[in-house]
Design a protein around this motif. Structure first.
Motif, PDB file in Angstrom:
ATOM      1  N   ILE A 225       0.714  -1.223   0.102  1.00 43.71           N
ATOM      2  CA  ILE A 225       0.046   0.160   0.012  1.00 43.71           C
ATOM      3  C   ILE A 225       0.738   1.246   0.076  1.00 43.71           C
ATOM      4  O   ILE A 225       0.652   2.160  -0.719  1.00 43.71           O
ATOM      5  CB  ILE A 225      -1.023   0.028   1.135  1.00 43.71           C
ATOM      6  CG1 ILE A 225      -1.963  -0.986   1.185  1.00 43.71           C
ATOM      7  CG2 ILE A 225      -1.457   1.391   1.391  1.00 43.71           C
ATOM      8  CD1 ILE A 225      -2.924  -1.072  -0.160  1.00 43.71           C
ATOM      9  N   VAL A 226       1.972   1.192   0.856  1.00 44.44           N
ATOM     10  CA  VAL A 226       3.001   2.352   0.994  1.00 44.44           C
ATOM     11  C   VAL A 226       3.381   2.693  -0.420  1.00 44.44           C
ATOM     12  O   VAL A 226       3.638   3.812  -0.876  1.00 44.44           O
ATOM     13  CB  VAL A 226       3.919   2.315   1.893  1.00 44.44           C
ATOM     14  CG1 VAL A 226       3.215   2.297   3.305  1.00 44.44           C
ATOM     15  CG2 VAL A 226       4.811   1.349   1.810  1.00 44.44           C
ATOM     16  N   LYS A 227       3.695   1.806  -1.411  1.00 44.58           N
ATOM     17  CA  LYS A 227       4.241   1.924  -2.537  1.00 44.58           C
ATOM     18  C   LYS A 227       3.209   2.174  -3.649  1.00 44.58           C
ATOM     19  O   LYS A 227       3.707   2.587  -5.040  1.00 44.58           O
ATOM     20  CB  LYS A 227       5.205   0.636  -3.066  1.00 44.58           C
ATOM     21  CG  LYS A 227       6.390   0.628  -2.126  1.00 44.58           C
ATOM     22  CD  LYS A 227       7.285  -0.483  -2.604  1.00 44.58           C
ATOM     23  CE  LYS A 227       6.633  -2.047  -2.645  1.00 44.58           C
ATOM     24  NZ  LYS A 227       7.636  -2.942  -2.374  1.00 44.58           N
ATOM     25  N   ASP A 228       2.163   1.988  -3.368  1.00 45.57           N
ATOM     26  CA  ASP A 228       0.846   2.260  -4.464  1.00 45.57           C
ATOM     27  C   ASP A 228       0.721   3.585  -5.032  1.00 45.57           C
ATOM     28  O   ASP A 228       0.437   4.453  -4.326  1.00 45.57           O
ATOM     29  CB  ASP A 228      -0.393   1.443  -3.913  1.00 45.57           C
ATOM     30  CG  ASP A 228      -1.416   1.430  -5.036  1.00 45.57           C
ATOM     31  OD1 ASP A 228      -1.984   0.244  -5.234  1.00 45.57           O
ATOM     32  OD2 ASP A 228      -1.902   2.445  -5.491  1.00 45.57           O
ATOM     33  N   LYS A 229       0.938   3.697  -6.391  1.00 44.46           N
ATOM     34  CA  LYS A 229       0.639   5.061  -6.920  1.00 44.46           C
ATOM     35  C   LYS A 229      -0.446   5.854  -6.670  1.00 44.46           C
ATOM     36  O   LYS A 229      -0.552   7.095  -6.249  1.00 44.46           O
ATOM     37  CB  LYS A 229       1.304   5.113  -8.474  1.00 44.46           C
ATOM     38  CG  LYS A 229       2.665   4.745  -8.711  1.00 44.46           C
ATOM     39  CD  LYS A 229       2.784   5.414 -10.213  1.00 44.46           C
ATOM     40  CE  LYS A 229       4.598   5.097 -10.374  1.00 44.46           C
ATOM     41  NZ  LYS A 229       4.876   3.844 -10.627  1.00 44.46           N
ATOM     42  N   LYS A 230      -1.501   5.043  -7.049  1.00 44.49           N
ATOM     43  CA  LYS A 230      -2.672   5.587  -6.793  1.00 44.49           C
ATOM     44  C   LYS A 230      -3.019   6.088  -5.348  1.00 44.49           C
ATOM     45  O   LYS A 230      -3.721   7.311  -4.903  1.00 44.49           O
ATOM     46  CB  LYS A 230      -4.139   4.727  -6.904  1.00 44.49           C
ATOM     47  CG  LYS A 230      -4.390   4.752  -8.489  1.00 44.49           C
ATOM     48  CD  LYS A 230      -5.778   3.899  -8.570  1.00 44.49           C
ATOM     49  CE  LYS A 230      -5.663   2.899  -9.677  1.00 44.49           C
ATOM     50  NZ  LYS A 230      -6.602   1.684  -9.309  1.00 44.49           N
ATOM     51  N   VAL A 231      -2.594   5.328  -4.316  1.00 48.89           N
ATOM     52  CA  VAL A 231      -2.627   5.520  -2.882  1.00 48.89           C
ATOM     53  C   VAL A 231      -1.832   6.884  -2.566  1.00 48.89           C
ATOM     54  O   VAL A 231      -2.414   7.628  -1.826  1.00 48.89           O
ATOM     55  CB  VAL A 231      -2.292   4.560  -2.047  1.00 48.89           C
ATOM     56  CG1 VAL A 231      -2.538   4.768  -0.399  1.00 48.89           C
ATOM     57  CG2 VAL A 231      -3.164   3.254  -2.460  1.00 48.89           C
ATOM     58  N   ILE A 232      -0.799   6.955  -3.062  1.00 48.74           N
ATOM     59  CA  ILE A 232       0.144   7.908  -2.760  1.00 48.74           C
ATOM     60  C   ILE A 232      -0.520   9.377  -3.412  1.00 48.74           C
ATOM     61  O   ILE A 232      -0.538  10.418  -2.631  1.00 48.74           O
ATOM     62  CB  ILE A 232       1.775   7.861  -3.450  1.00 48.74           C
ATOM     63  CG1 ILE A 232       2.109   6.497  -2.700  1.00 48.74           C
ATOM     64  CG2 ILE A 232       2.512   9.001  -3.179  1.00 48.74           C
ATOM     65  CD1 ILE A 232       3.346   6.077  -3.248  1.00 48.74           C
ATOM     66  N   GLU A 233      -0.894   9.262  -4.543  1.00 46.46           N
ATOM     67  CA  GLU A 233      -1.529  10.410  -5.014  1.00 46.46           C
ATOM     68  C   GLU A 233      -2.884  10.882  -4.386  1.00 46.46           C
ATOM     69  O   GLU A 233      -2.989  11.984  -4.129  1.00 46.46           O
ATOM     70  CB  GLU A 233      -1.793   9.947  -6.711  1.00 46.46           C
ATOM     71  CG  GLU A 233      -2.108  11.097  -7.487  1.00 46.46           C
ATOM     72  CD  GLU A 233      -2.322  10.736  -8.814  1.00 46.46           C
ATOM     73  OE1 GLU A 233      -3.553  10.899  -9.513  1.00 46.46           O
ATOM     74  OE2 GLU A 233      -1.435   9.911  -9.447  1.00 46.46           O
ATOM     75  N   ALA A 234      -3.722  10.065  -3.807  1.00 44.30           N
ATOM     76  CA  ALA A 234      -4.947  10.252  -3.348  1.00 44.30           C
ATOM     77  C   ALA A 234      -4.659  10.745  -1.769  1.00 44.30           C
ATOM     78  O   ALA A 234      -5.630  11.508  -1.382  1.00 44.30           O
ATOM     79  CB  ALA A 234      -5.979   9.057  -3.238  1.00 44.30           C
ATOM     80  N   TYR A 235      -3.857  10.058  -1.218  1.00 42.25           N
ATOM     81  CA  TYR A 235      -3.670  10.294   0.317  1.00 42.25           C
ATOM     82  C   TYR A 235      -2.382  10.377   0.839  1.00 42.25           C
ATOM     83  O   TYR A 235      -2.037  11.334   1.465  1.00 42.25           O
ATOM     84  CB  TYR A 235      -4.706   8.881   1.044  1.00 42.25           C
ATOM     85  CG  TYR A 235      -4.650   9.030   2.175  1.00 42.25           C
ATOM     86  CD1 TYR A 235      -5.177  10.054   3.017  1.00 42.25           C
ATOM     87  CD2 TYR A 235      -4.264   7.710   3.045  1.00 42.25           C
ATOM     88  CE1 TYR A 235      -5.265   9.943   4.352  1.00 42.25           C
ATOM     89  CE2 TYR A 235      -4.414   7.622   4.102  1.00 42.25           C
ATOM     90  CZ  TYR A 235      -4.993   8.827   5.214  1.00 42.25           C
ATOM     91  OH  TYR A 235      -5.121   8.641   6.498  1.00 42.25           O
ATOM     92  N   LEU A 236      -1.622   9.509   0.621  1.00 41.64           N
ATOM     93  CA  LEU A 236      -0.276   9.293   1.465  1.00 41.64           C
ATOM     94  C   LEU A 236       0.708  10.553   1.060  1.00 41.64           C
ATOM     95  O   LEU A 236       1.539  10.967   1.805  1.00 41.64           O
ATOM     96  CB  LEU A 236       0.489   8.030   1.261  1.00 41.64           C
ATOM     97  CG  LEU A 236      -0.287   6.656   1.921  1.00 41.64           C
ATOM     98  CD1 LEU A 236       0.508   5.355   1.539  1.00 41.64           C
ATOM     99  CD2 LEU A 236      -0.559   7.102   3.302  1.00 41.64           C
ATOM    100  N   GLY A 237       0.462  11.054  -0.090  1.00 35.72           N
ATOM    101  CA  GLY A 237       1.292  12.012  -0.693  1.00 35.72           C
ATOM    102  C   GLY A 237       1.417  13.379   0.113  1.00 35.72           C
ATOM    103  O   GLY A 237       2.469  13.817   0.185  1.00 35.72           O
ATOM    104  N   GLY A 238       0.147  13.634   0.532  1.00 35.62           N
ATOM    105  CA  GLY A 238       0.175  14.651   1.160  1.00 35.62           C
ATOM    106  C   GLY A 238       0.779  14.632   2.743  1.00 35.62           C
ATOM    107  O   GLY A 238       1.390  15.472   3.225  1.00 35.62           O
TER     108      GLY A 238
END
Ligand SMILES: Nc1ncnc2c1ncn2[C@@H]1O[C@H](COP(=O)(O)OP(=O)(O)OP(=O)(O)O)[C@@H](O)[C@H]1O
Ligand SMILES: [Mg+2]
Length: 238
Positions: A225-238
């Motif tokens: 999950i921490v490496k998932d591009k969609k998740v980083i973009e939607a949530y973790l990136g911020g």
């Protein structure tokens, strides 16, 4: 293996706004499953649909192979799903022990003496030091522990937890993680857990489901999950 909890094609609309758009989630017995995603993603709404506070606009929720969507919260509670709310909702005029006794008597325990004994055990299990204190006299950490004890008092096979770590310090979060682990390992209770404190959920969840704008955008082990591009973009990136 049959899932303990199965949510199939869950939709939820509030007037013209659609909060959940065809979500599918399975939780297996013995798992700690994290449910994460940005504010407004639909996480709490999904918990509310599972424990009967809300009814889905479309879709079904099954627990231990039986359809529970549409049933009332107290019925779903008796069927074995406990809930720990983000904002503690104890009876403020009662002591901690009385709060747990009340939950036990609501459930299956008939005898008051037996309920008091069991309540003491549960308060000790969650780590509350002063059972006679009232909820407004205890720390936030103890308020959360009390909510957990009240949920455990209903003898659940699954508990739904919402933002348990919010407002707790690092040491208190460690304690809470140990408690969750004991609940799963020693009591055999499955946990579906909504959380924003990422280091906590990444440490303990076996599997994580990510919601964004009412849609499941990812599902997998924390390290995936921490490496998932969609998740980083939607949530973790911020
Ligand atoms: N009873 C309601 N009536 C109208 N809209 C609602 C209702 N409950 C939730 N919503 C809306 O549905 C969306 C999802 O809300 P929800 O509380 O499930 O989000 P969440 O993922 O738990 O967010 P947070 O991380 O901020 O707690 C939000 O846009 C919210 O405003
Ligand atoms: Mg929420």
């Amino acid at each position: 293996m049959e899932a303990l909890l199965k949510c199939t094609d869950i939709w939820k609309s509030f007037g013209g706004f659609t909060a959940l758009k065809g979500v599918n989630i399975e939780v297996f017995s013995g798992e700690i499953v994290g449910l994460i995603g940005p504010n407004g993603a639909g996480k709490t709404t999904l918990l509310n649909l599972i424990n009967g506070v809300l009814k889905p606009t479309k879709g079904k929720v099954e627990f231990e192979g039986r359809i529970i969507s549409g049933k009332k919260p107290h019925v779903i509670c008796r069927l074995g799903i406990g809930r720990v709310f983000q904002i503690p909702r104890p009876f403020f005029e009662m002591s901690c022990i009385e709060n747990v006794v009340t939950a036990l008597l609501f459930n299956d325990v008939r005898d008051r003496g037996e309920a008091e004994e069991r309540a003491m055990e549960l308060l000790e299990f969650v780590g509350i030091s002063d059972p006679q204190a009232t909820p407004d006299e205890i720390t936030l950490q103890d308020k959360r522990r009390l909510e957990m004890a009240r949920a455990l008092a209903t003898n659940p096979r699954l508990i739904l937890v919402d933002e348990y770590m919010a407002g707790l310090n690092i040491g208190e979060i460690e304690d809470a993680l140990n408690l969750f682990k004991k609940i799963r390992d020693d009591l055999g209770i499955t946990i579906l857990w909504v959380e924003h404190v990422m280091h906590a959920i990444m440490k303990l969840a076996d599997r994580i489901v990510v919601l964004d704008h009412g849609t499941k955008i990812a599902e997998g082990k924390p390290e995936e999950i921490v490496k998932d591009k969609k998740v980083i973009e939607a949530y973790l990136g911020g």
